[in-house]
Design an enzyme around this catalytic site. Sequence first.
Site, PDB file in Angstrom:
ATOM      1  N   HIS A 162       0.857  -1.393  -0.116  1.00 39.76           N
ATOM      2  CA  HIS A 162      -0.029   0.056   0.151  1.00 39.76           C
ATOM      3  C   HIS A 162       0.780   1.198  -0.130  1.00 39.76           C
ATOM      4  O   HIS A 162       0.319   2.458   0.428  1.00 39.76           O
ATOM      5  CB  HIS A 162      -1.034   0.019   1.218  1.00 39.76           C
ATOM      6  CG  HIS A 162      -1.784  -1.184   1.410  1.00 39.76           C
ATOM      7  ND1 HIS A 162      -2.868  -1.487   1.078  1.00 39.76           N
ATOM      8  CD2 HIS A 162      -1.377  -2.476   1.995  1.00 39.76           C
ATOM      9  CE1 HIS A 162      -3.443  -2.775   1.084  1.00 39.76           C
ATOM     10  NE2 HIS A 162      -2.411  -3.400   2.034  1.00 39.76           N
ATOM     11  N   SER A 283      14.916  21.661 -15.734  1.00 37.31           N
ATOM     12  CA  SER A 283      13.893  22.516 -16.100  1.00 37.31           C
ATOM     13  C   SER A 283      14.186  23.764 -16.555  1.00 37.31           C
ATOM     14  O   SER A 283      15.318  24.359 -16.029  1.00 37.31           O
ATOM     15  CB  SER A 283      12.700  22.705 -14.585  1.00 37.31           C
ATOM     16  OG  SER A 283      12.346  23.731 -14.719  1.00 37.31           O
ATOM     17  N   LYS A 289      16.047  21.702 -10.580  1.00 37.35           N
ATOM     18  CA  LYS A 289      15.262  20.449 -11.000  1.00 37.35           C
ATOM     19  C   LYS A 289      16.268  19.450 -11.740  1.00 37.35           C
ATOM     20  O   LYS A 289      17.203  19.671 -12.635  1.00 37.35           O
ATOM     21  CB  LYS A 289      14.301  20.750 -11.851  1.00 37.35           C
ATOM     22  CG  LYS A 289      12.947  21.437 -11.092  1.00 37.35           C
ATOM     23  CD  LYS A 289      12.445  20.339 -10.129  1.00 37.35           C
ATOM     24  CE  LYS A 289      11.684  19.406 -11.047  1.00 37.35           C
ATOM     25  NZ  LYS A 289      10.247  19.568 -11.232  1.00 37.35           N
ATOM     26  N   GLU A 296      10.313   8.399 -16.715  1.00 39.02           N
ATOM     27  CA  GLU A 296       8.975   8.861 -17.069  1.00 39.02           C
ATOM     28  C   GLU A 296       8.221   8.428 -18.296  1.00 39.02           C
ATOM     29  O   GLU A 296       7.152   7.963 -18.589  1.00 39.02           O
ATOM     30  CB  GLU A 296       8.975  10.482 -16.935  1.00 39.02           C
ATOM     31  CG  GLU A 296       9.100  10.771 -15.382  1.00 39.02           C
ATOM     32  CD  GLU A 296       9.240  12.427 -15.236  1.00 39.02           C
ATOM     33  OE1 GLU A 296       8.100  12.807 -15.235  1.00 39.02           O
ATOM     34  OE2 GLU A 296      10.297  12.909 -15.635  1.00 39.02           O
TER      35      GLU A 296
END
Length: 464
Positions: A162, A283, A289, A296
């Site tokens: 979970h 970024s 970043k 991804e």
Amino acid sequence: MSGNKTPNKAWGGRFSEATDEFVTRFTASADFDRRLYRQDIQGSLAHAQMLHGANLLDDNEYKLIEAGLGDILEDIESGQFSWSIELEDVHMNIEAALTKKIGEAGKKLHTGRSRNDQVATDIRLWLREEILNIQDELLRLQNGLLNLAEREAATIMPGFTHLQTAQPVTFGHHMMAWYEMLERDKGRLQDCHKRLNRSPLGAAALAGTSYPIDRELTASLLGFDSPTANSLDSVSDRDFAIEFCAFASLLMTHLSRASEELILWTSAQFGFIELPDRFCTGSSIMPQKKNPDVPELVRGKTGRVHGDLVALLTLMKAQPLAYNKDNQEDKEPLFDAVDTVRDCLRAFADMVPAVVINKDNMRSAALRGYSTATDLADYLVGKGLAFRDAHEAVGKAVAFGIKEEKDLAELSLTQLQKFNRSIKSDVFDVLTLEGSVNARNHLGGTAPEQVTKAVAEARKIMLR
Ligand code: ARG
């Protein structure tokens, strides 16, 4: 309508007007099926050799065809070949070029054959090669995982259910879980290869042919295990493409899960791993970043491969036997699935061995979140308690720990004994992370010793 031009040469005998210009573009596949040129030539060479053996081509015709196809291969590979959508597809482009090159003999190549069995053969040959390339990348990734698992067999991290801290596990064990998923994928890929590797050549349009062809010969020349058994099925069957996409879809699902974990683990909140800069981007607005773009994208590309599978299943659904033009739509989804899977595996195989492990962060995360609570319950069972009673006692100890902001191992013996009097000082052995993982020392368990064994077993299987 362009009704005044001459009809198509390959099949225009019964036509009195040329195809509408838009329809020519709409029905042509040359723009994408030209990718099959090598397999198309390979299939034609085998077919020609068989026709020659059956005295359907004389020595000279066969020689001309063989040399002509060889020249066309060179023309295509050196960029000299001019493709035309007027000639519809890869098959007719090559056949027309052959006849232009060698004259009358070129017109005999299509004896006893149809584009229907030709295209079915070409795609099988093409996919067969790609399956081997994909298997190579899959093996490379699996090897990377085995090396990582071996190196990090004793590295402790929190295991989750979970996405909540559950019990300590070893990082090597986690890598071996990924390995197992890929091992099943590899089995499915090999299974697909096995069923794919039969030759539809000779089925002709749908019913077979009246010429004395030798299907065993063409099958063996093309490296197929055997000819297919039924001509109607042979020209219409695209199961192998669907099976490949099913393999690819499940593999992508697995890669998307691994991607998701890599993405989570690289976040500041987890901080378990770092990906080398070469697999990340920055970024344009936020200078701090470093984004895990590669995992991804792999996660994102999973969607298109699932789409390819659904496209093919839907393409074939309710199609009557035998060949239908619908089947021309099989190529783009299949090509897309092959390209996407190959690239994603390559990205993963390059990236996985380069992952930088942050053991301290994994360890401190495992120390938070009461990951050894089950171990304390098991300890109490060892002292004679029923598991449910032990569970209850430990639950209370955890609640106490939460209030005191202390992990179980940080409570004193006296504090622990309040929850059960049979707790003795040896309890601290089981409350450590090492004690917890080492205790799970059975086949499939997370103990470092088991991880090392699993890696050795896997290497044996891979060498087979
Ligand atoms: N371009 C076609 C395809 O990809 C080749 C077979 C065409 N056969 C036909 N009868 N029109 O399926």
